[in-house]
Scaffold this motif. Structure first.
Motif, short mmCIF file in Angstrom:
data_model
loop_
_atom_site.label_atom_id
_atom_site.label_comp_id
_atom_site.label_asym_id
_atom_site.label_seq_id
_atom_site.Cartn_x
_atom_site.Cartn_y
_atom_site.Cartn_z
N ALA B 223 -12.07 14.07 -21.89
CA ALA B 223 -12.54 12.71 -21.58
C ALA B 223 -11.40 11.77 -21.20
CB ALA B 223 -13.31 12.15 -22.78
N SER B 224 -10.20 12.06 -21.67
CA SER B 224 -9.07 11.16 -21.39
C SER B 224 -8.36 11.44 -20.07
CB SER B 224 -8.03 11.25 -22.51
OG SER B 224 -8.62 10.89 -23.73
N VAL B 225 -8.77 12.50 -19.38
CA VAL B 225 -8.07 12.84 -18.14
C VAL B 225 -8.51 11.89 -17.02
CG1 VAL B 225 -7.58 14.65 -16.44
CG2 VAL B 225 -7.98 15.27 -18.84
N ARG B 264 -3.53 13.38 -16.04
CA ARG B 264 -4.12 12.84 -14.82
C ARG B 264 -4.13 13.87 -13.71
NH1 ARG B 264 0.87 10.43 -12.33
NH2 ARG B 264 2.51 10.92 -13.80
N VAL B 265 -5.17 13.77 -12.90
CA VAL B 265 -5.32 14.62 -11.72
C VAL B 265 -5.54 13.68 -10.54
CG1 VAL B 265 -6.87 16.23 -10.54
CG2 VAL B 265 -6.29 16.60 -12.95
N HIS B 266 -4.67 13.76 -9.57
CA HIS B 266 -4.84 12.93 -8.36
C HIS B 266 -3.89 13.44 -7.28
CE1 HIS B 266 -1.08 11.04 -9.57
NE2 HIS B 266 -1.60 10.70 -10.72
N PRO B 267 -4.14 13.04 -6.03
CA PRO B 267 -3.22 13.42 -4.97
C PRO B 267 -1.85 12.79 -5.23
CG PRO B 267 -5.27 12.56 -4.05
CD PRO B 267 -5.28 12.23 -5.50
N MET B 343 -4.72 5.60 -18.06
CA MET B 343 -4.08 5.58 -16.74
C MET B 343 -3.49 4.21 -16.43
SD MET B 343 -3.34 7.64 -14.31
CE MET B 343 -2.66 7.47 -12.65
N GLU B 344 -4.14 3.14 -16.86
CA GLU B 344 -3.64 1.79 -16.57
C GLU B 344 -2.20 1.62 -17.05
OE1 GLU B 344 -6.58 2.47 -18.00
OE2 GLU B 344 -7.75 2.01 -16.20
N GLU B 399 9.27 2.08 -9.35
CA GLU B 399 8.37 2.34 -10.46
C GLU B 399 7.74 1.05 -10.97
OE1 GLU B 399 9.49 5.43 -13.46
OE2 GLU B 399 9.04 3.79 -14.84
N CYS B 400 6.43 1.07 -11.17
CA CYS B 400 5.74 -0.07 -11.76
C CYS B 400 4.55 0.45 -12.55
CB CYS B 400 5.28 -1.04 -10.67
SG CYS B 400 4.05 -0.35 -9.56
N GLN B 401 3.82 -0.47 -13.18
CA GLN B 401 2.70 -0.01 -13.99
C GLN B 401 1.43 0.07 -13.14
OE1 GLN B 401 1.29 -2.32 -17.39
NE2 GLN B 401 1.86 -0.60 -18.70
N GLU B 402 0.62 1.09 -13.41
CA GLU B 402 -0.64 1.29 -12.68
C GLU B 402 -1.51 0.03 -12.70
OE1 GLU B 402 -1.81 4.28 -11.20
OE2 GLU B 402 -3.92 3.75 -10.92
N ALA B 403 -1.58 -0.63 -13.86
CA ALA B 403 -2.44 -1.82 -13.97
C ALA B 403 -1.99 -2.90 -12.99
CB ALA B 403 -2.42 -2.35 -15.40
#
Lengths: 430, 430
Positions: B223-225, B264-267, B343-344, B399-403
């Protein structure tokens, strides 16, 4: 949790100190994965005074490694002395005779005496584990012997010596010659003061002999491995290889061929598109081809205290969990006795670089010799023109037999117009 | 040699038929490596009439898979039905309840119900093995859980879905768009009629959740992915990636970060020099980084009858040899309960490609938004000029934060001069 597994470590060089450090630093995690703590309680080394960067107080100390085997407080003996004979062999034999599992990183010992030691271990019903002996931290032994155990292995190929791979990578990246890069590698500590064990291919051959035994389920047979090193590789050949779409790598190759198993270590031209071509620097790689799994590539650090300790402790965790696998993947009675095929019978394609006098007729002489030996050419390049002087000629052949190529090579080398010993490098399309 | 290990296979699709074929074709070799023959004696499948390319006469046949668990002649149940619930789950639970070891290739089942099933297996004292559930024929579970067991794992990264990797490779090699390549892949059988499970990243996320549980020794937590697929990847972004020195890959990444574990799974944009960047087509790869071993790369075929059967039978050989490992690498009581980080909170660099009106002030607006969110730029390229019309602008960030990036992205997408939804791809230097 059951009582700790008590370890005796013989040999406190970089790797020995690394094992002690790892077992302490990751003690909690290792205990969880092993189902019990794993603790070093005894060590053997000659010099008690040297600072090894790791606290050794409170451990039982033996000057004579063999005495470690007799210590009733030692459950498992870890042999990190090195060398195919002498105290390393005596210790392993003594430990197995005492019914104690052995973990070793000693490829020379395994390659030369593995067949007998495997019998001794099986008779004693104890583990003889050696993940660290091949490809350092890469779980190559486990991957091949357990992970791919369902497969008939067709071929195993490896970059098995980090020193050679480092030297070849530097030669390519910097366009420098072998002797120059070797001298620098020695200064940096990447090559030994006496480098012959590495650069003449002996170390890689030890490891290949072990992989071949696992892959083909037969007792280790080091004597049959054909061994060549990288001393004769020139910056020119590396450059020409790139132009032809190849990289030069020192590979160990064990393959099922007509008549048996071929095992060989020598420089190879590998297509740049193959995964093994981009394994650079001190990294090692093992490529296995199985009849059901297809091609599997395992890559990682092939040497150094950390990776080697990682492999040694993985073996210790297996022992703590009672996970046992016969030395060559199957019990002694179930081993195959497939014969080794001599190098002369190997079939393959070749790169041949000659320095010749640039004058009419030279090429006719060379190609005539190849024709007389039944060798057909795939390509020919003459690099540059300088009439009456030396120019390089590069020939690549279709597949032919090693014996034919050796015959042709002797004749070609003897031609008047051929000025230097020819450079011969095998092309492996893998 | 002891009596044969008797196997019941549930599900006779491509993989089920492959397991039956492999066990027969390599029977002698498998018996040698397993220490006893491994023989399929019972199967469960609905359609008794379909030709599966393998002889099934003489086997006990069950229409109801769960009945296989109750067959007193079955020692080990192999579940190849698939699906996270329904008969697959019912069979595995019944088999464990009957005290029988289970081998499964079912990533969805493991990802969603693995935590409970692992408890059940441990309570029953039997194996729940699933090498085939992740990365097909690559011994990734064994490599990570046993081979690297001495290490604190810092990060696991994988190309875990062959369909996505095949589509991305074709898009890059042929400069084609996603929908076009997908349609072709469906025709060729490389993608399902309903492809969403693969291309939306769900399949890769199941596998990543399993790898994360093994790597960090905690119960699986699907659930956390964070999950994104590849539908929105365009040929233009693939081309721009190449220009910047990157390849676009769908990666699963599980990493120890501040505050817990990020999954996390993403391109991703991956530097072309990283070994994972050259894993193309249907090949899968798993990269693990350990504190002692450093980086280890495992590569091979991630799907198909042969590779998957190879992994299933490797598990059976482990069971035949009594080699047992707890599901998540350590017993349930010794598992960690490290929290998942949303992810945020992820930190990383970003590639942002906008289609904007080519007019003065646009860039000031965009960079102003980024500044307001505390995001600093690494590079900016405007591709071509055509005043008053749409042109692509490519920005890469530090580098920065996703949020912060998400906040900025919403503002940027809402700008008048931004004509299409922005393309955002995370840059992973690994």
């Amino acid at each position: 949790m059951t009582r700790p597994l008590s370890i005796g470590v013989a040999g406190l060089g970089t790797v020995g100190a690394g094992v002690v450090t790892l077992l302490r630093q990751n003690a909690e995690l290792i205990a969880a994965r092993a189902g019990r703590p794993i603790v070093v309680t005894a060590v053997a080394a000659r010099d008690r005074t040297r600072d090894r960067g790791v606290a050794l107080d409170g451990l039982r100390w033996y000057d004579d490694a063999v005495a470690l085997a007799a210590d009733p407080g030692v459950d498992v003996v870890v042999e990190l002395i090195g060398g195919s004979d002498g105290p390393a062999k005596a210790l392993v034999e003594a430990a197995l005779a005492a019914g104690k599992p052995v973990v070793t990183a000693n490829k020379a010992l395994l390659a030369l005496h593995g067949a007998t030691l495997a019998e001794q271990a099986e008779a004693a019903g104890v583990a003889l584990a050696f993940e660290a002996a091949v490809a350092g931290g890469i779980p190559a032994i486990k991957g091949l012997r357990e992970g791919l155990a369902a497969n008939r292995i067709l071929r195993v190929t490896g970059i098995l010596n980090g020193t050679c791979n480092y030297i070849l990578t530097c030669m390519r990246d910097q366009g420098r010659e072998f002797a120059d890069v070797l001298a620098e590698a020695q200064k940096l500590g990447y090559a030994e003061a006496d480098p012959s064990f590495d650069i003449d291919g002996v170390d890689a051959a030890h490891k290949l002999a072990i992989l071949a035994a696992l892959a083909f389920g037969r007792p280790v047979d080091f004597a049959s491995v054909h061994v060549e090193g990288i001393r004769h590789i020139s910056a020119l050949d590396i450059k020409l290889a790139e132009e032809l779409g190849y990289r030069i790598k020192l590979l160990g190759i064990a393959a099922q061929v007509e008549g048996g198993i071929s095992t060989r270590v020598h420089p190879c031209m590998v297509p740049v598109s193959h995964p093994i071509a981009v394994v650079d620097g001190v990294y090692n790689a093992v490529v296995a081809e199985g009849d059901f799994v297809g091609r599997v590539v395992l890559e990682g650090r092939g040497a150094g205290a950390g990776p080697t300790a990682s492999a040694v402790v993985a073996d210790l965790i297996d022992i703590a969990r009672n996970r046992a696998t016969p030395v060559w993947g199957a019990g002694i009675a179930a081993l195959a006795h497939t014969p080794s095929v001599p190098m002369e019978q190997n079939r393959g394609a070749y790169y041949l670089r000659l320095m010749v006098l640039d004058r009419p007729g030279v090429l006719a002489d060379v190609t005539g010799v190849l024709r007389d030996h039944g060798i057909s050419l795939e390509s020919m390049i003459q690099r540059g023109r300088s009439p009456g002087e030396a120019v390089p000629i590069v020939l690549t052949t279709h597949e032919c037999q090693e014996a034919a190529m050796r015959g042709a090579l002797a004749k070609i080398a003897a031609l008047d117009s051929v000025l230097e010993p020819p450079a011969l490098i095998r092309i492996e399309t893998l």
